[in-house]
Design an enzyme around this catalytic site. Structure first.
Site, PDB file in Angstrom:
ATOM      1  N   GLU A  11      -2.185 -15.991  12.388  1.00  0.00           N
ATOM      2  CA  GLU A  11      -1.746 -16.271  11.022  1.00  0.00           C
ATOM      3  C   GLU A  11      -1.554 -14.966  10.270  1.00  0.00           C
ATOM      4  O   GLU A  11      -1.780 -13.879  10.814  1.00  0.00           O
ATOM      5  CB  GLU A  11      -2.767 -17.167  10.318  1.00  0.00           C
TER       6      GLU A  11
ATOM      7  N   ASP B   2      -2.253 -10.244   1.110  1.00  0.00           N
ATOM      8  CA  ASP B   2      -2.762  -9.161   0.273  1.00  0.00           C
ATOM      9  C   ASP B   2      -3.042  -9.729  -1.114  1.00  0.00           C
ATOM     10  O   ASP B   2      -2.226  -9.637  -2.028  1.00  0.00           O
ATOM     11  CB  ASP B   2      -1.737  -8.023   0.192  1.00  0.00           C
TER      12      ASP B   2
ATOM     13  N   TYR C  48      -3.089 -19.878  -0.786  1.00  0.00           N
ATOM     14  CA  TYR C  48      -2.991 -20.378   0.582  1.00  0.00           C
ATOM     15  C   TYR C  48      -4.400 -20.549   1.138  1.00  0.00           C
ATOM     16  O   TYR C  48      -5.242 -19.646   1.013  1.00  0.00           O
ATOM     17  CB  TYR C  48      -2.233 -19.405   1.488  1.00  0.00           C
TER      18      TYR C  48
ATOM     19  N   CYS D 287      23.965  19.802 -16.135  1.00  0.00           N
ATOM     20  CA  CYS D 287      23.967  19.236 -14.794  1.00  0.00           C
ATOM     21  C   CYS D 287      23.616  20.314 -13.769  1.00  0.00           C
ATOM     22  O   CYS D 287      24.187  21.415 -13.801  1.00  0.00           O
ATOM     23  CB  CYS D 287      25.350  18.655 -14.486  1.00  0.00           C
TER      24      CYS D 287
END
Length: 703
Positions: free
Chosen positions: A130, A134, A243, A433
């Site tokens: 399974e 986290d 879960y 730039c």
């Protein structure tokens, strides 16, 4: 004691004792931050490294093993403000296999077979494989089918009562779903993970940004923080999920003989169980699952950092038992860490194809997400400031799959005393730039600084050429991405005017270019020299200037020179030109480089009929001040042709119907726009009606 003091110690036993004491102190500190404060300051991989270092010392020096060592028990303690809950069945952690290759699965299988004293010719063992979520481990206690308590893991033996917060998670049933005639268990404790989906996490962070509130670093921290809110109404606003993956105390329920059967039974009771689980046979089955989920890892809707293997038979689990703090019958097999710590050595500024300036962290190389990373994006100045990233900091770098590595946070406890001030992009670049020296600008309401030398800047060369050659600009047919790449990469074309110096011989020398193709490009270049002022203006690629605005500018000023010399105040007189657009135009033409390119294009023969623009000022147009909407397919005119005719007659084409719409021009298969027009009582025209309006004499009033 410093690392230097440890290194100087000559007695190996004393040095080992000192190292063990220091590692224990560090692990206790980081465990407190992770489990209690929900504010980890180092990534999981770094914690694992420290933990394994302590394990190695204790294995080599058993006399150094102490009862309070992090290797002997799960870390953490109850927060003030929550009622302690003593777990009837301890919530212990499982062994972590950090070998991210297939051997991690095969070594676990071999270890289990050895513990069970199975011979080589014995059948393959059955496992349940399974995902390793986290999130935050949770124990749900059901009595006679009703949820009565939810508690965090805490230190494994005592957790925190967070029942009111857990009740806000819609996935968790308040009463178990039972089949008709089925008796509810006297006690059933369900073990699982509270987590936050990635899309929910991103949406929540976006709401936080919009409200000007602090954003969260990752879904795990956000979920843990929500569970530990003292105010359940706050937890209810956080998009949490759950879960189930196991059980704790059981009374009055006949548990199935296997772990997979237990999960099936929990699912039948209405508890959410992840579908990404399999019953695997032997090490080959474990390897297959590990590899398959590794491929899918980044596409999953939630974060995982590995997979979990459990001996499927509960009878075999009991035979295997436990060693120290871990069950012998289960292991967590990790994937390459997606977060690591490293040193930020410098911040570079990259110029993108559109002139966007992106700060990039130059890192001390670190292995993360399966590859060595030395650069990571900081996104923009606001993000760098929000994270307070500074040169010399120790930072946490994240890389998931093919996603560009990013700096997600700073380890403030490692910040040197002499670190510099907050990141300031404008100050670092001195306002110009880094590639072409043009001024940089940041428009109001935008997060990004940009180079204003769009026609001159080498970093923007390919994009500038492709835009200029586009069908809606000067329309150089055949000049596509691959040819532009060759022309720029070979140094053949250095700016827009260079296009008009191309000859058949040079073009034919390009890859996949025959003489006929080269001739077609030369012909297209020659044809593109005769254009219109709106197309040329749009082709310059000025920020905020689309086709409609380019037409409005040409209509209002009549010539390019007048546009280039117009003040912000004069530009604001143009229809639909606001302060941001006006300043963007002014900034573009204030750059000498851009003006020089425009003059070189004119010298190369690019021209238009200035009277087209000047005519706009000679008198009112038939559709001046009118807004039209096009819908459906017209018999003769394409959508673009109809739009050009309307705009040339002074009208404006809108994409939506409203009370401010004057006419709706409808063709075949007109849809909801036509229905809306009739609902509002607007004038609806066909193509013939549109042409009649366009032919109206000046001075004639329109209905």
């Amino acid at each position: 004691m410093s690392q230097a003091d440890l290194n100087e110690s000559t007695d190996p036993a004393q040095r080992a004792a000192q190292q063990a004491a220091q590692l224990r102190a560090e692990l206790h500190l980081h465990a407190h931050r992770y489990y209690v404060l929900d504010a980890p300051s180092i990534p999981d991989a770094e914690y694992d490294r420290l933990f394994q270092a302590l394990q190695a010392i204790e294995a080599a020096h058993p006399d150094l093993l102490t009862a309070d060592s992090p290797t002997q028990r799960v870390l953490g303690r109850v927060l003030d403000g929550f009622t302690p809950v003593r777990h009837a069945v301890p919530m212990l952690s499982i062994r972590t296999e950090t070998d991210t290759e297939a051997s991690g699965a095969t070594s676990f299988d071999a270890r289990v077979r050895r513990e069970l004293e199975l011979t080589d010719d014995a059948p393959a063992l059955e496992y349940n494989a399974e995902l390793k979520f986290d999130g935050l481990a949770m124990n749900l206690r059901y009595e006679r089918g009703v949820l009565v308590q939810a508690a965090t893991r805490g230190d494994g033996e005592t957790g925190e009562d967070v029942t009111q917060n857990i009740r806000t998670i819609g996935q968790i049933p308040l009463r178990l779903h039972l089949a008709p005639g089925e008796t509810a268990p006297e006690v059933l404790e369900v073990r699982g993970e509270v987590y936050m989906r990635r899309d929910d996490f991103e949406a929540m962070n976006e709401r936080q940004r919009q409200a000007g509130d602090k954003t969260f670093v990752n879904p795990r921290n956000a979920a843990a923080g929500a569970v530990r809110q003292l105010d359940p109404s706050i937890a209810a606003r956080r998009p949490l999920s759950f879960y189930a993956y196991g059980v704790g105390e059981i009374q009055g329920w006949q548990q199935p003989d296997t772990h997979s059967g237990t999960l099936d039974a929990l699912q039948a009771m209405g508890l959410p169980v992840c579908a990404d689980r399999v019953v695997a046979h032997g090490s080959d089955g474990l390897v297959t699952f590990h590899q398959a989920m590794g491929v899918r890892r980044d596409s999953l809707p939630f974060d995982i950092d590995g997979v979990v293997y459990k001996v499927n038979s509960l009878d075999l689990q009991r035979r295997l038992g436990f060693v120290s703090r871990e069950p012998r019958w289960a292991v967590a097999h990790k994937y390459p860490a997606q977060e690591q710590m490293t040193l930020l050595q410098d911040i570079d500024i990259q110029v993108g194809r559109t002139g966007k300036l992106t700060p990039v962290a130059k890192l001390q190389p670190v292995f993360v997400g399966g590859t060595t990373v030395s650069n990571a994006t900081l996104h923009n100045e606001d993000e760098a400031r929000r994270k307070d990233v500074r040169v010399g900091d120790t930072v946490i770098v994240r890389r998931a799959g093919d996603v560009i590595p990013e700096v997600v946070g700073v380890v403030l406890e490692h910040r040197p005393a002499d670190v510099g001030g907050p990141f300031d992009l404008y100050k670092q670049l001195k306002g110009v730039c880094p590639v072409c020296g043009s001024a940089i600008a940041r428009e109001e309401g935008e997060a990004d600084w940009r180079c204003t030398g769009g026609l001159f800047c080498p970093a923007q060369r390919k994009q500038a050429i492709l835009h200029f050659a586009g069908r809606r600009a000067v329309d150089i047919e055949g000049l596509g991405d691959k040819l532009v790449d060759q022309l720029v990469d070979s140094g053949t074309v250095l700016s827009l005017p260079g296009l008009y110096k191309l000859g058949i011989a040079k073009l034919a020398s390009m890859e996949r270019m025959a003489e006929k193709s080269a001739q077609n490009i030369v012909d297209a270049l020659e044809k593109s020299k005769h254009t219109t002022l709106p197309r040329f203006l749009f082709g310059l690629g000025i920020r905020q200037i689309g086709e409609t605005t380019a037409k409005d500018l040409a209509r209002h000023f009549g010539s390019l020179d007048r546009i280039m010399d117009a003040s912000v105040e004069q530009l604001l007189e143009v229809r639909d030109v606001g302060p941001i657009v006006a300043q963007s135009i002014r900034t573009f033409f204030d750059q000498a480089h851009n003006r020089e390119v425009v003059e070189q294009l004119r010298a190369a023969g690019v021209h238009w009929d200035e009277s087209e623009g000047a005519a706009a000022e000679q008198g009112p147009k038939p559709l001046a001040g009118k807004t039209l909407v096009l819908t459906g397919s017209l018999p003769m005119l394409s959508r673009d042709q109809a739009k050009e005719l309307i705009e040339a007659a002074g009208g404006k084409v809108s994409g939506s119907v409203s009370k401010k719409t004057h006419y709706v021009v409808a063709g075949e298969e007109a849809g909801s726009k036509l229905d809306k027009a009739r609902e509002l009582g607007l004038t609806v025209l066909d193509e013939a009606g549109l042409m009649a309006l366009l032919a109206a004499d000046e001075g004639h009033s329109l209905p």
